[in-house]
Design a protein around this motif. Structure first.
Motif, PDB file in Angstrom:
ATOM      1  N   GLN A  18       0.831  -1.206   0.000  1.00  0.00           N
ATOM      2  CA  GLN A  18       0.000   0.000   0.000  1.00  0.00           C
ATOM      3  C   GLN A  18       0.870   1.263   0.000  1.00  0.00           C
ATOM      4  O   GLN A  18       0.599   2.213  -0.729  1.00  0.00           O
ATOM      5  N   THR A  19       1.936   1.258   0.800  1.00  0.00           N
ATOM      6  CA  THR A  19       2.841   2.406   0.855  1.00  0.00           C
ATOM      7  C   THR A  19       3.491   2.649  -0.503  1.00  0.00           C
ATOM      8  O   THR A  19       3.588   3.794  -0.966  1.00  0.00           O
ATOM      9  N   GLU A  20       3.929   1.576  -1.148  1.00  0.00           N
ATOM     10  CA  GLU A  20       4.537   1.702  -2.477  1.00  0.00           C
ATOM     11  C   GLU A  20       3.544   2.294  -3.478  1.00  0.00           C
ATOM     12  O   GLU A  20       3.893   3.164  -4.278  1.00  0.00           O
ATOM     13  N   MET A  21       2.293   1.843  -3.440  1.00  0.00           N
ATOM     14  CA  MET A  21       1.280   2.371  -4.356  1.00  0.00           C
ATOM     15  C   MET A  21       1.004   3.849  -4.088  1.00  0.00           C
ATOM     16  O   MET A  21       0.776   4.622  -5.009  1.00  0.00           O
ATOM     17  N   MET A  22       1.038   4.251  -2.832  1.00  0.00           N
ATOM     18  CA  MET A  22       0.829   5.659  -2.494  1.00  0.00           C
ATOM     19  C   MET A  22       1.926   6.530  -3.094  1.00  0.00           C
ATOM     20  O   MET A  22       1.685   7.684  -3.459  1.00  0.00           O
ATOM     21  N   GLN A  23       3.134   5.986  -3.193  1.00  0.00           N
ATOM     22  CA  GLN A  23       4.264   6.733  -3.746  1.00  0.00           C
ATOM     23  C   GLN A  23       4.254   6.761  -5.271  1.00  0.00           C
ATOM     24  O   GLN A  23       4.751   7.707  -5.870  1.00  0.00           O
ATOM     25  N   LYS A  24       3.701   5.730  -5.904  1.00  0.00           N
ATOM     26  CA  LYS A  24       3.791   5.592  -7.358  1.00  0.00           C
ATOM     27  C   LYS A  24       2.531   6.006  -8.121  1.00  0.00           C
ATOM     28  O   LYS A  24       2.525   6.002  -9.338  1.00  0.00           O
ATOM     29  N   SER A  25       1.462   6.325  -7.414  1.00  0.00           N
ATOM     30  CA  SER A  25       0.189   6.561  -8.092  1.00  0.00           C
ATOM     31  C   SER A  25      -0.567   7.705  -7.430  1.00  0.00           C
ATOM     32  O   SER A  25      -0.103   8.306  -6.479  1.00  0.00           O
ATOM     33  N   HIS A  26      -1.746   7.962  -7.962  1.00  0.00           N
ATOM     34  CA  HIS A  26      -2.706   8.840  -7.300  1.00  0.00           C
ATOM     35  C   HIS A  26      -3.560   7.897  -6.456  1.00  0.00           C
ATOM     36  O   HIS A  26      -4.254   7.039  -6.988  1.00  0.00           O
ATOM     37  N   TYR A  27      -3.486   8.034  -5.162  1.00  0.00           N
ATOM     38  CA  TYR A  27      -4.088   7.077  -4.236  1.00  0.00           C
ATOM     39  C   TYR A  27      -5.106   7.835  -3.396  1.00  0.00           C
ATOM     40  O   TYR A  27      -4.755   8.791  -2.714  1.00  0.00           O
ATOM     41  N   TYR A  28      -6.326   7.421  -3.477  1.00  0.00           N
ATOM     42  CA  TYR A  28      -7.409   8.105  -2.755  1.00  0.00           C
ATOM     43  C   TYR A  28      -8.057   7.165  -1.750  1.00  0.00           C
ATOM     44  O   TYR A  28      -8.287   5.993  -2.041  1.00  0.00           O
ATOM     45  N   LYS A  29      -8.373   7.706  -0.598  1.00  0.00           N
ATOM     46  CA  LYS A  29      -9.176   6.940   0.356  1.00  0.00           C
ATOM     47  C   LYS A  29     -10.628   7.349   0.160  1.00  0.00           C
ATOM     48  O   LYS A  29     -10.928   8.495  -0.183  1.00  0.00           O
ATOM     49  N   LEU A  30     -11.521   6.410   0.375  1.00  0.00           N
ATOM     50  CA  LEU A  30     -12.943   6.666   0.247  1.00  0.00           C
ATOM     51  C   LEU A  30     -13.546   6.749   1.640  1.00  0.00           C
ATOM     52  O   LEU A  30     -13.403   5.827   2.444  1.00  0.00           O
ATOM     53  N   MET A  31     -14.210   7.859   1.902  1.00  0.00           N
ATOM     54  CA  MET A  31     -14.781   8.102   3.218  1.00  0.00           C
ATOM     55  C   MET A  31     -16.302   8.256   3.101  1.00  0.00           C
ATOM     56  O   MET A  31     -16.801   8.818   2.134  1.00  0.00           O
ATOM     57  N   ALA A  32     -17.006   7.765   4.104  1.00  0.00           N
ATOM     58  CA  ALA A  32     -18.455   7.949   4.201  1.00  0.00           C
ATOM     59  C   ALA A  32     -18.773   8.248   5.658  1.00  0.00           C
ATOM     60  O   ALA A  32     -18.491   7.430   6.537  1.00  0.00           O
ATOM     61  N   ASP A  33     -19.298   9.425   5.913  1.00  0.00           N
ATOM     62  CA  ASP A  33     -19.649   9.837   7.277  1.00  0.00           C
ATOM     63  C   ASP A  33     -18.469   9.667   8.236  1.00  0.00           C
ATOM     64  O   ASP A  33     -18.632   9.182   9.361  1.00  0.00           O
ATOM     65  N   GLY A  34     -17.280  10.038   7.764  1.00  0.00           N
ATOM     66  CA  GLY A  34     -16.091   9.972   8.608  1.00  0.00           C
ATOM     67  C   GLY A  34     -15.488   8.584   8.757  1.00  0.00           C
ATOM     68  O   GLY A  34     -14.538   8.403   9.515  1.00  0.00           O
ATOM     69  N   ILE A  35     -16.011   7.605   8.033  1.00  0.00           N
ATOM     70  CA  ILE A  35     -15.520   6.226   8.126  1.00  0.00           C
ATOM     71  C   ILE A  35     -14.775   5.882   6.846  1.00  0.00           C
ATOM     72  O   ILE A  35     -15.271   6.134   5.742  1.00  0.00           O
ATOM     73  N   LEU A  36     -13.589   5.299   6.994  1.00  0.00           N
ATOM     74  CA  LEU A  36     -12.831   4.829   5.846  1.00  0.00           C
ATOM     75  C   LEU A  36     -13.525   3.580   5.294  1.00  0.00           C
ATOM     76  O   LEU A  36     -13.644   2.570   5.986  1.00  0.00           O
ATOM     77  N   ILE A  37     -14.002   3.668   4.044  1.00  0.00           N
ATOM     78  CA  ILE A  37     -14.745   2.544   3.467  1.00  0.00           C
ATOM     79  C   ILE A  37     -14.035   1.905   2.276  1.00  0.00           C
ATOM     80  O   ILE A  37     -14.504   0.899   1.751  1.00  0.00           O
ATOM     81  N   GLY A  38     -12.922   2.474   1.836  1.00  0.00           N
ATOM     82  CA  GLY A  38     -12.229   1.886   0.698  1.00  0.00           C
ATOM     83  C   GLY A  38     -11.192   2.818   0.121  1.00  0.00           C
ATOM     84  O   GLY A  38     -10.766   3.774   0.759  1.00  0.00           O
ATOM     85  N   GLY A  39     -10.816   2.519  -1.116  1.00  0.00           N
ATOM     86  CA  GLY A  39      -9.816   3.328  -1.779  1.00  0.00           C
ATOM     87  C   GLY A  39      -9.799   3.065  -3.266  1.00  0.00           C
ATOM     88  O   GLY A  39     -10.430   2.132  -3.767  1.00  0.00           O
ATOM     89  N   VAL A  40      -9.067   3.917  -3.968  1.00  0.00           N
ATOM     90  CA  VAL A  40      -8.875   3.749  -5.409  1.00  0.00           C
ATOM     91  C   VAL A  40      -7.456   4.190  -5.739  1.00  0.00           C
ATOM     92  O   VAL A  40      -6.953   5.166  -5.178  1.00  0.00           O
ATOM     93  N   ILE A  41      -6.816   3.426  -6.610  1.00  0.00           N
ATOM     94  CA  ILE A  41      -5.454   3.699  -7.048  1.00  0.00           C
ATOM     95  C   ILE A  41      -5.514   3.993  -8.534  1.00  0.00           C
ATOM     96  O   ILE A  41      -6.030   3.183  -9.317  1.00  0.00           O
ATOM     97  N   VAL A  42      -4.992   5.157  -8.934  1.00  0.00           N
ATOM     98  CA  VAL A  42      -5.080   5.610 -10.318  1.00  0.00           C
ATOM     99  C   VAL A  42      -3.686   5.918 -10.853  1.00  0.00           C
ATOM    100  O   VAL A  42      -2.877   6.564 -10.173  1.00  0.00           O
ATOM    101  N   PHE A  43      -3.430   5.458 -12.058  1.00  0.00           N
ATOM    102  CA  PHE A  43      -2.188   5.769 -12.766  1.00  0.00           C
ATOM    103  C   PHE A  43      -2.551   6.587 -13.996  1.00  0.00           C
ATOM    104  O   PHE A  43      -3.518   6.271 -14.686  1.00  0.00           O
TER     105      PHE A  43
END
Length: 129
Positions: A18-43
């Motif tokens: 996950q750390t490597e992907m955060m460094q190499k891509s556009h990495y977004y966390k998905l939040m709903a009502d203040g809760i982390l519900i997922g993510g998306v990794i974009v190149f």
């Protein structure tokens, strides 16, 4: 044997990956009502004309609530110069395939991983100029 329908893809539970992907891509966390519900990794390609969704993941407790569609709306409007989008999904993930086709993605080919024997489908979506 791994139950593919319940376990995530390789690296999903690895902090290092996950750390490597955060460094190499556009990495977004998905939040709903203040809760982390997922993510998306974009190149993005160097010219930002093509985008590739490396991963999109949403907690099963939050699936089927429109969050996936919201993610793609965010990507398509947030990267307006990206006219071509690609992604892949395992052949056994029928719900993913239905979802991507509903968004307008078209299956372009099937790939078999030589190490695992798993099959993946590649999808593409091209917006007119």
């Amino acid at each position: 044997m791994q139950n593919k329908a319940e376990n995530g893809p390789p690296g999903y539970d690895s902090i290092d990956w996950q750390t490597e992907m955060m460094q190499k891509s556009h990495y977004y966390k998905l939040m709903a009502d203040g809760i982390l519900i997922g993510g998306v990794i974009v190149f993005l390609s160097a010219d930002k004309r093509e985008g590739y969704v490396g991963r999109i993941f949403i907690d099963p407790l939050f699936q089927n609530r429109g969050y996936g569609q919201e993610v793609f709306r965010f990507l398509f409007t947030g990267y307006p110069t990206a006219r071509k989008w690609g992604l892949d999904t395992p052949s056994w993930a029928a719900r993913n395939q239905y979802f991507y086709k509903k968004l307008g993605f078209v299956q372009t080919r099937e790939i078999t991983d030589s190490a695992s024997g798993d099959a993946f489908y590649e999808y593409e979506l091209i917006f007119p100029e």
